[in-house]
Design an enzyme around this catalytic site. Structure first.
Site, PDB file in Angstrom:
ATOM      1  N   GLU A   1       7.861  16.159  15.665  1.00 57.76           N
ATOM      2  CA  GLU A   1       8.576  15.943  14.470  1.00 57.76           C
ATOM      3  C   GLU A   1       7.996  17.000  13.797  1.00 57.76           C
ATOM      4  O   GLU A   1       6.734  17.169  13.249  1.00 57.76           O
ATOM      5  CB  GLU A   1       8.331  14.730  13.825  1.00 57.76           C
ATOM      6  CG  GLU A   1       8.809  14.377  12.699  1.00 57.76           C
ATOM      7  CD  GLU A   1       8.595  12.933  12.029  1.00 57.76           C
ATOM      8  OE1 GLU A   1       7.472  12.768  11.990  1.00 57.76           O
ATOM      9  OE2 GLU A   1       9.519  12.279  11.616  1.00 57.76           O
TER      10      GLU A   1
ATOM     11  N   GLU B   1       7.297   1.233  12.175  1.00 55.00           N
ATOM     12  CA  GLU B   1       8.576   2.083  12.239  1.00 55.00           C
ATOM     13  C   GLU B   1       8.014   3.386  11.794  1.00 55.00           C
ATOM     14  O   GLU B   1       7.322   3.841  10.935  1.00 55.00           O
ATOM     15  CB  GLU B   1       9.394   1.754  10.911  1.00 55.00           C
ATOM     16  CG  GLU B   1       9.909   0.192  10.946  1.00 55.00           C
ATOM     17  CD  GLU B   1      10.511  -0.206  12.144  1.00 55.00           C
ATOM     18  OE1 GLU B   1      10.985   0.328  12.713  1.00 55.00           O
ATOM     19  OE2 GLU B   1      10.515  -1.480  12.485  1.00 55.00           O
TER      20      GLU B   1
ATOM     21  N   GLY C   1       0.336   5.178  13.051  1.00 55.80           N
ATOM     22  CA  GLY C   1       0.680   3.838  13.513  1.00 55.80           C
ATOM     23  C   GLY C   1      -0.412   3.289  14.663  1.00 55.80           C
ATOM     24  O   GLY C   1      -0.474   2.021  14.615  1.00 55.80           O
TER      25      GLY C   1
ATOM     26  N   LYS D   1       0.856  -1.153  -0.019  1.00 56.21           N
ATOM     27  CA  LYS D   1       0.087   0.027   0.019  1.00 56.21           C
ATOM     28  C   LYS D   1       0.904   1.092   0.116  1.00 56.21           C
ATOM     29  O   LYS D   1       1.376   1.528   0.958  1.00 56.21           O
ATOM     30  CB  LYS D   1      -1.061   0.132   1.164  1.00 56.21           C
ATOM     31  CG  LYS D   1      -1.432   1.217   1.633  1.00 56.21           C
ATOM     32  CD  LYS D   1      -2.463   2.002   0.836  1.00 56.21           C
ATOM     33  CE  LYS D   1      -2.600   3.329   1.482  1.00 56.21           C
ATOM     34  NZ  LYS D   1      -1.766   4.470   1.085  1.00 56.21           N
TER      35      LYS D   1
ATOM     36  N   GLY E   1       5.463   4.989   9.136  1.00 60.80           N
ATOM     37  CA  GLY E   1       4.805   6.526   8.815  1.00 60.80           C
ATOM     38  C   GLY E   1       4.646   7.037  10.340  1.00 60.80           C
ATOM     39  O   GLY E   1       5.535   6.862  11.037  1.00 60.80           O
ATOM     40  N   SER E   2       3.662   7.979  10.420  1.00 61.39           N
ATOM     41  CA  SER E   2       3.491   8.736  11.637  1.00 61.39           C
ATOM     42  C   SER E   2       3.042   7.966  12.587  1.00 61.39           C
ATOM     43  O   SER E   2       2.379   7.134  12.592  1.00 61.39           O
ATOM     44  CB  SER E   2       2.921   9.940  11.375  1.00 61.39           C
ATOM     45  OG  SER E   2       1.522   9.479  10.846  1.00 61.39           O
TER      46      SER E   2
ATOM     47  N   CYS F   1      12.959  10.440   8.521  1.00 60.76           N
ATOM     48  CA  CYS F   1      12.512  10.091   9.940  1.00 60.76           C
ATOM     49  C   CYS F   1      13.428  10.569  10.881  1.00 60.76           C
ATOM     50  O   CYS F   1      13.116  10.910  12.048  1.00 60.76           O
ATOM     51  CB  CYS F   1      12.076   8.689   9.844  1.00 60.76           C
ATOM     52  SG  CYS F   1      13.356   7.797   9.105  1.00 60.76           S
TER      53      CYS F   1
HETATM   54  P1  NAD Z   1       1.215   8.750   7.499  1.00 59.04           P
HETATM   55  O1  NAD Z   1       1.251   7.923   8.715  1.00 59.04           O
HETATM   56  O2  NAD Z   1       0.490   9.955   7.090  1.00 59.04           O
HETATM   57  O3  NAD Z   1       1.172   7.716   6.335  1.00 59.04           O
HETATM   58  C1  NAD Z   1       1.888   6.345   6.236  1.00 59.04           C
HETATM   59  C2  NAD Z   1       1.020   5.338   5.411  1.00 59.04           C
HETATM   60  O4  NAD Z   1      -0.049   5.248   6.083  1.00 59.04           O
HETATM   61  C3  NAD Z   1       0.615   6.088   4.054  1.00 59.04           C
HETATM   62  O5  NAD Z   1       0.504   4.929   3.173  1.00 59.04           O
HETATM   63  C4  NAD Z   1      -0.859   6.336   4.394  1.00 59.04           C
HETATM   64  O6  NAD Z   1      -1.752   6.139   3.092  1.00 59.04           O
HETATM   65  C5  NAD Z   1      -1.245   5.256   5.474  1.00 59.04           C
HETATM   66  N1  NAD Z   1      -2.551   5.552   6.396  1.00 59.04           N
HETATM   67  C6  NAD Z   1      -2.773   6.616   6.590  1.00 59.04           C
HETATM   68  N2  NAD Z   1      -3.775   6.630   7.510  1.00 59.04           N
HETATM   69  C7  NAD Z   1      -4.289   5.367   7.614  1.00 59.04           C
HETATM   70  C8  NAD Z   1      -5.327   4.619   8.091  1.00 59.04           C
HETATM   71  N3  NAD Z   1      -6.228   5.277   9.030  1.00 59.04           N
HETATM   72  N4  NAD Z   1      -5.297   3.279   7.958  1.00 59.04           N
HETATM   73  C9  NAD Z   1      -4.269   2.610   7.354  1.00 59.04           C
HETATM   74  N5  NAD Z   1      -3.302   3.424   6.851  1.00 59.04           N
HETATM   75  C10 NAD Z   1      -3.095   4.677   6.698  1.00 59.04           C
HETATM   76  O7  NAD Z   1       2.731   9.285   7.315  1.00 59.04           O
HETATM   77  P2  NAD Z   1       3.631  10.036   5.983  1.00 59.04           P
HETATM   78  O8  NAD Z   1       3.135  11.279   6.103  1.00 59.04           O
HETATM   79  O9  NAD Z   1       3.325   9.323   4.691  1.00 59.04           O
HETATM   80  O10 NAD Z   1       5.060   9.913   6.373  1.00 59.04           O
HETATM   81  C11 NAD Z   1       5.845  10.609   7.167  1.00 59.04           C
HETATM   82  C12 NAD Z   1       5.984   9.833   8.446  1.00 59.04           C
HETATM   83  O11 NAD Z   1       6.795   8.491   8.218  1.00 59.04           O
HETATM   84  C13 NAD Z   1       6.999  10.523   9.335  1.00 59.04           C
HETATM   85  O12 NAD Z   1       6.528  10.551  10.710  1.00 59.04           O
HETATM   86  C14 NAD Z   1       8.256   9.931   9.206  1.00 59.04           C
HETATM   87  O13 NAD Z   1       9.121  10.059  10.285  1.00 59.04           O
HETATM   88  C15 NAD Z   1       7.697   8.558   9.174  1.00 59.04           C
HETATM   89  N6  NAD Z   1       8.761   7.746   8.688  1.00 59.04           N
HETATM   90  C16 NAD Z   1       9.381   6.708   9.408  1.00 59.04           C
HETATM   91  C17 NAD Z   1      10.500   5.947   9.029  1.00 59.04           C
HETATM   92  C18 NAD Z   1      11.120   4.845   9.776  1.00 59.04           C
HETATM   93  O14 NAD Z   1      11.783   3.973   9.421  1.00 59.04           O
HETATM   94  N7  NAD Z   1      11.019   4.746  11.109  1.00 59.04           N
HETATM   95  C19 NAD Z   1      10.656   6.095   7.758  1.00 59.04           C
HETATM   96  C20 NAD Z   1      10.096   6.910   6.937  1.00 59.04           C
HETATM   97  C21 NAD Z   1       9.162   7.580   7.295  1.00 59.04           C
END
Ligand code: NAD
Length: 523
Positions: free
Chosen positions: A422, A289, A272, A214, A267-268, A323
Site C-alpha cells: 500500500e 480492519e 494489527g 484511542k 490501521g496498518s 484504505c
Molecule cells: P497505524 O497502524 O500506524 O496506526 C493505527 C492506530 O494504531 C493508531 O491509533 C496508532 O497510534 C495505533 N498503534 C500504532 N502502534 C501501536 C501499537 N504498537 N500498539 C497499539 N496501537 C498502536 O495506521 P495509520 O497510519 O494510522 O493508518 C493508516 C492505515 O490504516 C492504512 O494501512 C489504511 O489502509 C488503514 N485503514 C484501514 C481501514 C479499513 O477499514 N480497513 C480504514 C482506514 C484506514
C-alpha cells in the site's frame, strides 16, 4: 466515504474538491483550552497524564500547531479500564450493561444531535486536523448519524440475554446467553477519524459495552470533541473514555491490559499483526480492519475516458490516503493507450493546494514520515521496472509549509511486481492485459484483499468477475463503496476475523455468547 457518480458525461467526473473553509471560533477555543493542553477523558474527568508528556497536533497543509494534547500512559489506561469496568457493572449506579436498549438509543440520539449542532467544529477537525477537502469531510460527517441510526435499528432487532432453551437430556436443559463483552477498545487510524470512531463506538455502546477510544496521534481532536459531547449528552461517567497518545505507549498499554475484553483495530497490517500477538497472550478478542492495495479492472467495452476519470477520482480520494484506494489498474490492451492518456490528463489537472482553500483537489500528506514512505515507493516502482508516466515527487504550494506531493502514474507489464505494498497517495500503476482472466489473476495476486472493482458496460459479466475477487468489497462501475447493512471488511492481510464492519455481524462481534446448562438437583 462512498460516492456514486454518473458515468454518462466524462467532463463532469471530477476529483473531490474543497470549498473555502473558515475555521469556527468554537474549534479554536476548544483547541486553546484556556491555555492548557487537552487532557484525556476518563470517568468524565479531564486527565493530564502521569508521564507529564504532551504532543502537538498540526494542520498538515500549513504545519500550524492546532492544539497540544496530553499523552496517556499505562497508568491512565489502567485508570480508564477500571472506570469503564465500574460503569459496565454499576458499582452503586445503574450498570451500563443493564440499561434498557431504548435508553441507550436515546443517549446515542442526543449525542448525534449535539454533533449536528457542532457540525462546523467536527468539520474543522476533519479539514484542519485531518487535512481533508470539504467535499469529503462533509460526507464523513454524515456517517455519524447514518451509523448511529443503523446500529440503533440493529440493537432493537438482535435479542440479547437468553436464547431459546433446549432439552439436553431428561434432566438437563440448556440455553445460549448473549451479553456484551464489558470494556472494549477502539484503536483508530488518522485517515478517517470521525467515520471510524463512529463505526467503532455506536455498535459497541448500543450492544452494552463501555468504551475506550484511542485516536491516532496525528488526528486526536475529533475523538476528544466527541468525548466531550458524549458527556454533555448524558452518558454516565466511565462509559465513554478517550485516551490520546502514541501507538507504542497508549495503544500498546491498551493491548497489554487484560481488563480489555475486545479490541477493534483499524490501521496498518503490521501494527494489527503486532497487536494481535499481544491480545493472544491475554486472551483478548480482536477484530482488525487494515490496509489495502486496491485493484481496478477495465474491460474493452468501457469508455476509456469515463473509466479513467472515475478511477482517477477513487485513486485520489483523500489524496490516496484511503484504505480502499485504487493503486493497481489492469486495462484491456485494446483500449490501454486511450485509457492511459485520459488518466494522465485527469491527474495532471488535479489542483494541488491547501485543503481549506476553494478548488483544492490534492492537499498535503499527513506527516513527514508518510512523505518519505511515498517518495521511497515511487523510486522503488521505477527500480522494479515501472515506466513513469507522471513521476510524482514534491510539489510546492506557495505560502504553505505542508508536505505536498504530485500524483504518480506508471505503466507496467504483467509479471512485473512493481507495487507490492500500500502506497497511500495519489499513485497508481497501469498494466495492459490481454484478457479479463489475466487481469483477475493479477488483481488477486496481492496479499491484501480489501476492495476491487470492474469497469464495464456489461453488468452481468462485471458481476461474474467481481464475485471472483478475493477482496471483501467487490464492485462493478464504482469503488470505495459502503452501505450500512453490507459488510465492509478485508481478506488476506487486510482484515479479519469476523464479518467486517457496518452489518449485523459487526454488532454480534461486540457480544459474547455462552451456553448455560441447568440440571435438576441430583438425588
Ligand atoms: P497505524 O497502524 O500506524 O496506526 C493505527 C492506530 O494504531 C493508531 O491509533 C496508532 O497510534 C495505533 N498503534 C500504532 N502502534 C501501536 C501499537 N504498537 N500498539 C497499539 N496501537 C498502536 O495506521 P495509520 O497510519 O494510522 O493508518 C493508516 C492505515 O490504516 C492504512 O494501512 C489504511 O489502509 C488503514 N485503514 C484501514 C481501514 C479499513 O477499514 N480497513 C480504514 C482506514 C484506514
Amino acid at each position: 466515504m462512498a460516492t456514486a457518480t454518473s458515468t454518462s458525461a466524462p467532463q463532469k467526473i471530477r476529483a473531490l474538491t474543497a470549498a473555502a473553509f473558515r475555521t469556527p471560533e468554537k474549534f479554536t477555543e476548544f483547541c486553546r483550552n484556556g491555555g492548557q493542553p487537552l487532557g484525556g477523558i476518563i470517568n468524565g474527568e479531564r486527565v493530564p497524564g502521569s508521564m507529564n508528556a504532551t504532543f502537538q497536533t498540526i494542520d498538515p497543509g500549513s504545519q500550524e500547531v492546532l492544539a497540544t494534547v496530553c499523552e496517556m500512559s499505562e497508568a491512565e489506561v489502567a485508570r480508564a479500564v477500571e472506570a469503564a469496568q465500574h460503569a459496565f457493572e454499576g458499582n452503586g449506579r445503574t450498570a451500563w450493561r443493564s440499561v434498557d436498549v431504548e435508553e441507550r438509543i436515546e443517549l446515542v440520539n442526543r449525542l448525534v444531535e449535539l454533533c449536528d449542532r457542532d457540525r462546523d467544529v467536527l468539520l474543522a477537525c476533519e479539514i484542519r486536523d485531518g487535512g481533508k477537502v470539504s467535499e469529503l469531510a462533509q460526507g464523513d460527517f454524515s456517517q455519524i448519524r447514518e451509523c448511529a441510526e443503523y446500529f440503533s435499528g440493529v440493537a432493537r432487532r438482535i435479542a440479547m440475554g437468553e436464547g431459546p432453551a433446549m432439552q439436553v437430556s431428561d434432566t438437563v436443559r440448556g440455553f445460549s446467553y448473549r451479553e456484551p463483552w464489558g470494556v472494549v477498545a477502539g484503536i483508530i487510524p488518522w485517515n478517517y477519524p470521525i467515520v471510524l470512531t463512529s463505526w467503532f463506538m455506536f455498535p459497541a455502546l448500543l450492544s452494552g459495552n463501555t468504551v475506550l477510544i484511542k485516536p491516532a496521534e496525528d488526528t486526536p481532536l475529533s475523538a476528544l470533541y466527541i468525548g466531550k459531547l458524549a458527556e454533555e449528552a448524558g452518558f454516565p461517567p466511565g462509559v465513554v473514555n478517550v485516551l490520546p497518545g502514541r501507538g507504542e505507549i497508549t495503544g500498546h498499554a491498551i493491548a497489554e491490559h487484560p481488563g480489555v475484553r475486545f479490541i477493534s483495530f483499524t490501521g496498518s497490517p503490521g501494527v494489527g499483526q503486532a497487536i494481535l500477538r499481544t491480545c493472544d497472550r491475554h486472551g483478548t478478542r480482536m477484530k482488525r480492519e487494515m490496509g489495502g492495495n486496491g485493484a481496478a479492472i477495465v474491460l474493452a467495452d468501457a469508455d476509456p475516458e469515463v473509466a479513467a476519470r472515475m478511477i482517477g477520482r477513487y485513486t485520489n480520494q483523500h489524496f490516496g490516503q484511503t484504505c480502499c484506494t485504487i493503486h493497481r489498474v489492469f486495462v484491456d490492451r485494446k483500449i490501454a493507450d486511450d485509457f492511459i492518456d485520459a488518466q494522465c490528463a485527469f491527474m495532471k489537472d488535479l489542483k494541488i493546494g491547501y485543503q481549506a482553500d476553494e478548488g483544492t483537489q490534492l492537499g498535503a500528506v499527513i506527516n513527514p514520515t508518510q512523505r518519505r514512505r511515498i517518495l521511497q515507493a515511487q523510486r522503488e516502482t521505477v527500480a522494479r521496472g515501472g515506466q513513469a508516466l507522471l513521476a510524482g515527487g514534491d510539489a510546492v504550494v506557495p505560502g504553505k509549509k505542508g508536505f505536498y506531493l504530485k500524483p504518480a502514474l506508471y505503466r507496467t507489464e504483467p509479471g512485473l511486481n512493481v507495487n507490492p505494498a500500500e502506497v497511500f497517495h495519489t499513485y497508481a500503476t497501469i498494466c495492459p492485459v490481454s484478457s479479463a482472466d489475466e487481469a483477475l489473476a493479477l488483481a488477486n495476486s496481492s496479499p491484501y484483499g480489501l476492495g476491487a472493482s470492474v469497469w464495464t458496460r456489461d453488468l452481468e459479466r462485471g458481476i461474474a468477475l467481481a464475485k471472483r475477487f478475493r477482496d471483501g468489497t467487490c464492485q462493478v462501475n464504482c469503488h470505495n463503496s459502503i452501505a450500512y447493512g453490507l459488510p465492509y471488511g478485508g481478506q488476506g492481510i487486510s482484515g479479519g476475523p469476523g464479518g467486517g464492519v457496518n452489518c449485523e455481524e459487526t454488532f454480534l462481534d461486540y457480544t459474547q455468547v455462552k451456553a448455560v446448562y441447568v440440571a435438576d438437583y441430583p438425588g
